[in-house]
Design a protein around this motif. Structure first.
Motif, short mmCIF file in Angstrom:
data_model
loop_
_atom_site.label_atom_id
_atom_site.label_comp_id
_atom_site.label_asym_id
_atom_site.label_seq_id
_atom_site.Cartn_x
_atom_site.Cartn_y
_atom_site.Cartn_z
N PHE A 39 -27.54 86.44 126.13
CA PHE A 39 -26.89 87.18 125.06
C PHE A 39 -25.72 87.96 125.64
O PHE A 39 -25.84 88.54 126.72
CB PHE A 39 -27.86 88.18 124.41
N THR A 41 -23.71 91.19 125.37
CA THR A 41 -23.80 92.52 124.77
C THR A 41 -22.74 93.41 125.40
O THR A 41 -22.11 93.02 126.38
CB THR A 41 -25.18 93.17 125.00
N ALA A 48 -32.18 86.68 128.71
CA ALA A 48 -33.50 86.92 128.11
C ALA A 48 -34.48 85.80 128.45
O ALA A 48 -35.68 86.01 128.50
CB ALA A 48 -33.34 87.05 126.61
N GLU A 67 -45.23 91.83 128.33
CA GLU A 67 -44.96 93.01 127.51
C GLU A 67 -43.78 92.76 126.57
O GLU A 67 -43.02 91.80 126.76
CB GLU A 67 -44.64 94.21 128.41
N SER A 68 -43.58 93.65 125.60
CA SER A 68 -42.43 93.55 124.71
C SER A 68 -41.15 93.49 125.52
O SER A 68 -41.00 94.23 126.49
CB SER A 68 -42.33 94.78 123.80
N GLY A 69 -40.25 92.62 125.10
CA GLY A 69 -38.96 92.55 125.77
C GLY A 69 -38.93 91.62 126.97
O GLY A 69 -37.93 91.56 127.68
N SER A 70 -40.02 90.89 127.20
CA SER A 70 -40.02 90.04 128.39
C SER A 70 -39.40 88.67 128.13
O SER A 70 -39.25 87.88 129.05
CB SER A 70 -41.44 89.90 128.96
N GLY A 71 -39.05 88.39 126.87
CA GLY A 71 -38.33 87.15 126.58
C GLY A 71 -39.18 86.06 125.95
O GLY A 71 -38.74 84.91 125.83
N LYS A 72 -40.37 86.42 125.50
CA LYS A 72 -41.28 85.43 124.92
C LYS A 72 -40.71 84.84 123.63
O LYS A 72 -40.66 83.63 123.45
CB LYS A 72 -42.66 86.06 124.63
N SER A 73 -40.26 85.72 122.72
CA SER A 73 -39.74 85.23 121.44
C SER A 73 -38.43 84.49 121.62
O SER A 73 -38.19 83.48 120.95
CB SER A 73 -39.53 86.39 120.47
N VAL A 74 -37.58 84.98 122.49
CA VAL A 74 -36.30 84.30 122.72
C VAL A 74 -36.55 82.88 123.23
O VAL A 74 -35.90 81.92 122.78
CB VAL A 74 -35.41 85.10 123.70
N LEU A 304 -33.11 94.30 130.18
CA LEU A 304 -32.66 93.06 130.81
C LEU A 304 -31.18 93.04 131.18
O LEU A 304 -30.75 92.20 131.94
CB LEU A 304 -33.00 91.87 129.91
#
Ligand SMILES: Nc1ncnc2c1ncn2[C@@H]1O[C@H](COP(=O)(O)OP(=O)(O)O)[C@@H](O)[C@H]1O
Ligand SMILES: Nc1ncnc2c1ncn2[C@@H]1O[C@H](COP(=O)(O)OP(=O)(O)O)[C@@H](O)[C@H]1O
Ligand SMILES: [Mg+2]
Ligand SMILES: [Mg+2]
Lengths: 360, 371
Positions: A39, A41, A48, A67-74, A304
């Protein structure tokens, strides 16, 4: 009820919880090779998904944990090619689905793949459902997209799909609007849309976080049943190793956009090598016994755009290490058969045992 | 601890499983909260009542944690709101039903000074760290707001205190100048806890304080809460739907279903010998901490039953997987809590192991669940 006899003896095959036996088959349906998603920014480039590789077999459930923000959804959205550009971009790698690289498909071909061969079940069912259309309309649309059915046939298919996800009185529920259903039922409707195309891969992105334990258990059991009926591979994204213990055959642990450890579920629980994996497993509160103070990981997941070079986990690692070792970018290495770990002196206590597998 | 005069608990009514042991901060006796659901058109004079809480009693001793556990909608938050004085216990919207005591005194009989003391002594932390903090206020201001309202401290004194509180919950005092959106979920929950601590309370009501957080962050927050409890002799009412959280944090536990306590007592006793079928069902649905742990699945049919016009007697009658026999003693009136072990109470119904059931009877196949 809460006692040691709940622990299965090795090889014991009674199915106590109705989750059935493992359904893993040999055929690989989806493989990621060095997938990278970035990304742009105002703080700089966010990697990510930073070189993720894994394969999922037919009938297998792979847990992607972190954890949140580790890039799983991306990573998941990259597989679906749903990364918005700009600011995002798939910067490299391959996604091989049933033998072809879907990153090379045209957008039109990809639309068929989405909601066809692969489908994604989202965390928040309210986000996935449109409040102004009834359930029949929404499930029917999903079915219509890839099966081109209309009228009475379509209605029957909708009712069938709802029945498949064990919604009671499906003919009546089909006429309801999302707000008339309970959270658990809405989640099932989203599930019905997800599986209506008979996908070979289902990606479930934290689908049960907001549910009660009883409803969560029923929903997880349902996913398992669908899997045993259809042989779908499931990628289950979660931050909770409890779900992994219940659901998954294999686990990939993600940290800061990269996989830090990957192995069979029992191997991960019995022999975790990376300090991050150990910490995540340790922080699960145990129902089985009254525990003393919970082990906890200090600090927060990193931002990140501001990653330390080299081993991103080093600042949170409880191990003693030399600062210069933290600057080395660790590689993901197969240290035992089918057990991969990101080998870093800072985050793997057994580094020396495997050091001949890397050049640093 | 400050030296205080011995509290007088003689006015507090008795209830099964409740005593005045351990100098309770709060005692709740037979509180109910019914909401009228068809406000505008009561058809033929018939009014439908949503019985959110229907006869709940418990004690909160100093320095101890009481857990309220059950599926969503069972009345946990409503119970907490009544303790906090945000709702009044009532079955018609007006008349008070049941009593709440603060240090032995009925809260309705407190003097102005007594009311002030209670407001300072009883604080709350809520589930959602994203919406519970005012986004336009700096963290220092958020934390010191209770001090501004309830004390005569100067701005400077308040800022110093806010800094100390931030340090106490594991944040950096300089972070007081930041806004809530600059923090992660776990850090925001710490800010909420710091604010709750500002007035040196005796009791904090924690409504699902870790449910919205990552598992790894949950451990941090639970450890922090336990440390603060030991340090300040704090009492907690902890609302949770995760049983592992309850077992880790709570000294005593009340398992609620449809606004009624089904099983109550010493937490370890309940987990060692869960007696009510509902308690066993919750335990069986909880996630394991290792893949080799597989609990017998006890499947309750359907989902939580609506709390509108619930059964007059045993509320579990409409959810139990077993047939309700003719000889059920409590189809018209609420079953009482009976003692089944040391400091362990369960409602007297056919759904508990003390009445001779083998739990394997309750195990349903998944196909049966569909019917
Ligand atoms: N649209 C976006 N713009 C910029 N950065 C993004 C965007 N979406 C995701 N990211 C970055 O990707 C990281 C990983 O996000 P995500 O995959 O959602 O994490 P997870 O699912 O593991 O919680 C985030 O921390 C964020 O920095
Ligand atoms: N102000 C209100 N008006 C009407 N019904 C309410 C109100 N507040 C709560 N309820 C209902 O009371 C029941 C119990 O709610 P709550 O105490 O929030 O449950 P829990 O916290 O256990 O999930 C639910 O059915 C809820 O919808
Ligand atoms: Mg995510
Ligand atoms: Mg609540």
């Amino acid at each position: 009820m809460v006692n040691k006899s709940d622990i299965k003896k090795n090889g014991e095959s009674v199915d106590r919880d109705g989750f059935g036996p493992s359904t893993v088959q040999d055929e690989v349906v989806l493989e990621l090779k060095n997938l990278q998603t970035h990304f742009t920014t105002k703080w700089g480039t966010v990697k990510a998904c930073d070189g993720v590789s894994y394969a999922v077999k037919k009938g297998e459930t792979l847990g992607v944990v972190g954890e949140s923000g580790s890039g799983k959804s991306v990573t998941a959205l990259s597989i679906m090619r749903l990364i918005q550009s700009p600011p995002g971009m798939i910067a490299g790698g391959e996604v091989i689905l049933n033998g072809r690289n879907i990153l090379e498909l045209s957008e039109k071909e990809m639309t068929k793949v989405r909601g066809g061969e692969i489908s994604m079940i989202l965390q928040d069912p309210m986000q996935a459902l449109n409040p102004v259309f009834d359930i029949n309309n929404q499930v029917g649309e999903a079915i219509g997209i890839h099966q081109k059915v209309k009228g009475k046939t379509r209605w029957n298919k909708v009712v069938d799909a709802l029945r498949k996800v064990r919604i009671p009185a499906p003919e009546m529920r089909a006429r309801d609007y999302p707000h008339q259903l309970s959270g658990g039922m809405r989640q099932r409707v989203v599930g019905a849309i997800g599986i209506s195309s008979n996908p070979s891969v289902i990606i479930a992105d934290e689908p049960t976080t907001s549910l009660d334990v009883t409803i969560q258990a029923a929903y997880l059991r349902l996913l398992k049943q669908i899997q045993s009926e259809t042989g779908a591979a499931i990628i289950f994204i979660t931050h909770d190793f409890g779900i992994v213990a219940k659901m998954c055959d294999r686990v990939a642990v993600m940290y800061a956009g990269r996989i830090v450890e990957m192995a069979d579920v029992r191997e991960i629980f019995n022999n975790p090598l990376h300090e991050y994996t150990k910490a995540l497993i340790g922080s699960v509160t145990k129902l089985e016994e009254k525990t003393g103070r919970l082990p906890q990981i200090e600090g927060q997941p990193p931002l990140l755009y501001n990653l330390p070079p080299g081993d991103a986990f080093a600042p949170r690692s409880p191990l003693k290490y030399d600062e210069k070792d933290a600057l080395i970018r660790p590689e993901l290495v197969e240290v035992e058969q089918d057990h991969f770990v990101q080998l870093s002196r800072c985050s793997v206590a057994d580094f020396d045992k495997y050091k001949d597998k890397v050049s640093y | 601890m400050t030296t205080e005069e011995k509290k007088d608990y003689s006015k507090v009514g008795s209830a099964v499983g409740c005593s005045n042991d351990g100098d309770p901060i709060i005692q709740v006796r037979n509180i109910r909260k019914w909401y009228q659901v068809n406000k505008s058109i009561p058809i033929f004079g018939k009014v439908d009542w949503l019985k959110a809480v229907d006869d709940v009693s418990f004690d909160v001793p100093a320095g101890k944690t009481i857990g309220l556990v059950g599926e969503s909608g069972c009345g946990k938050t409503t119970t907490a709101k009544m303790v906090l004085g945000l709702e009044n216990p009532s079955t018609d919207g007006e008349t008070e039903v049941g009593e709440i005591f603060f240090q032995g005194e009925n809260v309705n009989d407190l003097t102005a000074a007594g009311k002030r003391e209670m407001r300072r002594s009883v604080q709350a932390v809520f589930q959602d760290p994203w919406s519970s903090l005012n986004p336009r206020m700096r963290v220092n201001t958020i934390i010191s707001e209770p001090l501004e309202i309830n004390t005569t401290m100067t701005k400077k004194e308040r800022d110093v205190r806010a800094g100390d509180l931030l340090a106490e919950v594991g944040l950096n005092p300089y972070q007081g100048n930041l806004y809530p959106h600059e923090f992660s979920g776990g850090q925001r929950q710490r800010i909420g806890i710091a604010r709750a601590l500002a007035l040196n309370p005796k009791l904090i009501v924690l409504d699902e304080p870790v449910s919205a957080l990552d598992v790894s962050i949950r451990a941090q927050i639970m450890n922090l809460l336990v440390d603060l409890q030991n340090e300040h002799d704090l009492a907690y009412i902890l609302i949770a739907h995760n049983l592992a959280t309850v077992r880790y944090m709570c000294h005593r536990t009340a398992v609620m279903y449809l606004g009624v306590v089904q099983e109550y007592g010493d937490t370890e006793e309940i987990f060692a010998h869960p007696t009510h079928l509902y308690t066993n069902a919750l335990i069986s649905a909880a996630l394991p901490s290792h893949p080799d742990i597989e609990r017998d699945e006890i499947v309750l049919p359907g989902e939580v039953v609506s709390p509108v016009n619930p059964p007059a007697g045993d509320v579990f009658m409409t959810r139990t997987p077993l047939p309700v026999r003719k000889n059920h003693k409590y189809t018209k009136e609420r079953p009482p809590l009976i003692e089944v072990g040391k400091d362990h109470y369960v409602v007297e119904t056919p759904w508990s192991t003390v009445t001779g059931h083998d739990l394997s009877e309750f195990r349903l196949s998944v196909d049966q669940e569909m019917k």
